[in-house]
Design a protein around this motif. Structure first.
Motif, short mmCIF file in Angstrom:
data_model
loop_
_atom_site.label_atom_id
_atom_site.label_comp_id
_atom_site.label_asym_id
_atom_site.label_seq_id
_atom_site.Cartn_x
_atom_site.Cartn_y
_atom_site.Cartn_z
N GLY A 227 54.07 76.75 73.23
CA GLY A 227 54.16 78.10 73.76
C GLY A 227 52.92 78.94 73.57
O GLY A 227 53.00 80.17 73.52
N LYS A 228 51.76 78.31 73.47
CA LYS A 228 50.51 79.07 73.31
C LYS A 228 49.43 78.47 74.18
O LYS A 228 49.40 77.26 74.42
CB LYS A 228 50.08 79.09 71.84
N ASP A 229 48.55 79.34 74.67
CA ASP A 229 47.45 78.89 75.51
C ASP A 229 46.54 77.94 74.74
O ASP A 229 46.43 78.03 73.51
CB ASP A 229 46.63 80.08 76.00
N TRP A 230 45.87 77.07 75.47
CA TRP A 230 44.94 76.12 74.84
C TRP A 230 43.85 76.87 74.09
O TRP A 230 43.54 76.55 72.94
CB TRP A 230 44.36 75.21 75.92
N VAL A 231 43.28 77.88 74.73
CA VAL A 231 42.21 78.68 74.12
C VAL A 231 42.48 80.16 74.35
O VAL A 231 42.93 80.56 75.42
CB VAL A 231 40.83 78.31 74.73
N THR A 232 42.22 80.96 73.33
CA THR A 232 42.27 82.42 73.44
C THR A 232 41.05 82.99 72.72
O THR A 232 40.76 82.60 71.58
CB THR A 232 43.54 83.00 72.80
N ASP A 233 40.34 83.90 73.38
CA ASP A 233 39.18 84.57 72.77
C ASP A 233 38.20 83.56 72.17
O ASP A 233 37.76 83.69 71.02
CB ASP A 233 39.64 85.56 71.70
N ASN A 234 37.89 82.53 72.96
CA ASN A 234 36.90 81.52 72.55
C ASN A 234 37.30 80.76 71.28
O ASN A 234 36.43 80.27 70.54
CB ASN A 234 35.51 82.15 72.37
N THR A 235 38.60 80.65 71.05
CA THR A 235 39.09 79.88 69.91
C THR A 235 40.20 78.94 70.38
O THR A 235 41.15 79.38 71.05
CB THR A 235 39.65 80.80 68.81
N CYS A 236 40.08 77.66 70.05
CA CYS A 236 41.15 76.72 70.37
C CYS A 236 42.35 77.01 69.48
O CYS A 236 42.22 77.13 68.26
CB CYS A 236 40.69 75.28 70.17
N ASN A 237 43.51 77.16 70.07
CA ASN A 237 44.71 77.55 69.35
C ASN A 237 45.47 76.38 68.73
O ASN A 237 46.56 76.58 68.18
CB ASN A 237 45.66 78.32 70.28
N TYR A 238 44.91 75.17 68.81
CA TYR A 238 45.64 73.99 68.36
C TYR A 238 44.94 73.31 67.19
O TYR A 238 43.71 73.22 67.14
CB TYR A 238 45.83 73.01 69.53
N THR A 239 45.76 72.84 66.27
CA THR A 239 45.26 72.13 65.10
C THR A 239 45.08 70.66 65.42
O THR A 239 45.58 70.15 66.45
CB THR A 239 46.24 72.26 63.93
N VAL A 240 44.41 69.95 64.54
CA VAL A 240 44.26 68.51 64.70
C VAL A 240 45.63 67.83 64.76
O VAL A 240 45.87 66.96 65.61
CB VAL A 240 43.41 67.91 63.56
N ASP A 241 46.55 68.23 63.89
CA ASP A 241 47.88 67.61 63.87
C ASP A 241 48.62 67.82 65.18
O ASP A 241 49.32 66.92 65.67
CB ASP A 241 48.71 68.16 62.71
N GLU A 242 48.47 69.01 65.75
CA GLU A 242 49.14 69.28 67.03
C GLU A 242 48.52 68.47 68.15
O GLU A 242 49.22 67.93 69.02
CB GLU A 242 49.07 70.78 67.34
#
Length: 448
Positions: A227-242
């Motif tokens: 439920g979150k965008d791949w990137v927001t404000d030039n930051t990837c929103n996903y962790t390695v585990d995700e």
């Protein structure tokens, strides 16, 4: 060694695999460029001083080339302004045009990918602010969101031609042979993979995905489940585990014979899926492509009676997931000596009844309200493109990161190819592949 072979093969297969709605031509980029340069020189030599002259470039397939040439000729007839044209296939096109832009030698009007505005003109150094020519280009015809997407460094650096997104195109005839319905869920897709292998054989697959296709599908899957965008404000929103979870989702498609491994994919020896015998003959019964490419894949089939635009698959319950983007734009380069005439050309192609009725949907579903009305009245809106575009636009609900298509990520030797080839070949496990992907994405975002 396996990964190195994959990367070498990937470079040879870049036509049609790198860009969303780029289209393809059977000629090489070099041959196309040489022919285009010859045509441009001939056209420029014939330009009459009374009307002035412009240069224009685009990439695409044969039908797009024909539409642009007809529309440009109509513009010259109406205005007296000659236009020298340069065009070709996608392969090698971005590299050539980025070099030209750096040397201030780009054509006056350029068809540009959306990410070019960020990658090659992040400070407004390459393209003119088209707000200055709003008395020539009717900006009121375009959605404000699309104009905002083309506004970089506070300047409107391109006029959006079309909005596009990815969906499925299926060969229903092959699914009928396998005795399964067109898939609308993950479970149905997995069941189809098993049925294809058991009933049709090991060289039949419900779906074919290249490296960049896999990245987009995985992004849709992650956004749907988290439920979150791949990137927001030039930051990837996903962790390695995700990301590991997303990669294992892609692996599950390989393991269940839904998609061929990258070894099988490259071993088939084609340079783009629409030109592969597997797609032409129905052995690949599904693809994941930009809506604007519908007719290209339809036309490529030996028997296209089963061609079907598929519904999006909802991979998770947090969001629909997925994104749409400005597929391409028309921009005026800073080196243009006559930007007013260039603005007239853009307005003619996108907003005028004559120009838009010629262009139709050759570049995707038209953003301009006036342009779309003219294309529809002329019968130039391709039904398959409209159907696919409607499905995409009514489904996706996440933002698109303009750096997503950076050449450092999407290129044939970029991070996406490295990660998905290496993971498929077994050179990386899911943890290693996820770390490489996140590091590569973060490096690009930090440099933006």
């Amino acid at each position: 060694m396996k990964k190195a072979i994959a990367l070498a093969l990937a470079g040879a297969m870049s036509v049609g695999l790198l860009v969303g709605c780029g289209g393809g031509s059977s000629s090489s980029a070099a041959a196309s460029s040489e022919a285009a340069s010859s045509e441009a020189a001939s056209s420029a030599a014939s330009a009459e001083s009374t009307g002035g002259s412009l240069t224009m470039s685009w990439w695409g397939g044969d039908s797009r080339h024909a539409a642009y040439q007809e529309a440009v000729a109509a513009f010259t007839e109406e205005t007296g302004i000659e236009v020298a044209t340069s065009y070709g296939a996608w392969s090698g096109w971005e590299e050539a045009k980025s070099t030209a832009l750096a040397a201030k030698q780009g054509e006056d009007v350029m068809q540009v990918n959306w990410n070019w505005l960020y990658q090659y003109s992040g400070q407004g150094q390459s393209f003119v602010d088209l707000n200055q020519y709003s008395d020539i280009i009717d900006l009121s015809q375009f959605p404000e969101s699309a104009l905002e997407a083309c506004t970089v460094a506070g300047e409107l650096q391109a006029i959006p031609v079309a909005m596009t997104g990815r969906t499925f195109f299926w060969n229903k005839n092959t699914f009928d042979q396998a005795g399964v319905a067109l898939p609308t869920t993950y479970d149905e897709l997995i069941a189809a993979g098993k049925a294809f292998q058991e009933k049709l054989g090991d060289d039949y697959y419900p779906l074919c995905l290249g490296p960049y296709d896999r990245m987009i599908v995985m992004t849709f899957w992650l956004e749907s489940n988290y439920g979150k965008d791949w990137v927001t404000d030039n930051t990837c929103n996903y962790t390695v585990d995700e990301i590991v979870e997303g990669l294992n989702f892609i692996k599950s498609l390989e393991d269940n014979h839904v998609i061929p491994t990258m070894e099988a994919y490259y071993g088939a020896g084609f340079d783009s899926i629409d030109k592969s015998q597997q797609w032409i003959e129905g052995k690949y019964a599904g693809i994941w492509e930009w809506d604007s490419s519908a007719n290209k894949y339809y036309d490529a089939m030996a028997d296209n009676s089963g061609f079907t635009v598929g519904q999006e698959i909802k991979w998770g319950d947090k969001k629909n997931g997925g994104f749409a983007k400005v597929s391409m734009g028309l921009a005026i380069t800073e080196s243009c000596k006559d930007p007013e005439s260039a603005a007239k050309l853009i307005n003619f192609l996108l907003n005028s009844e004559k120009g838009a009725s010629i262009m139709g949907t050759e570049c995707g579903m038209v953003c301009s309200k006036a342009g779309q009305a003219a294309a529809e009245a002329a019968g130039k809106v391709k039904p398959l493109v409209k159907e696919a575009n409607d499905i995409v636009m009514n489904f996706v609900d996440c933002a698109f990161d303009p750096n997503y298509e950076s050449s450092k990520l999407k290129g044939s030797d970029g991070v996406y190819t490295d990660v998905f080839d290496g993971f498929s070949y077994g050179d990386y496990d899911a943890q290693e592949a996820a770390e490489i992907l996140l590091e590569g994405v973060t490096d690009v975002l930090n440099a933006a």
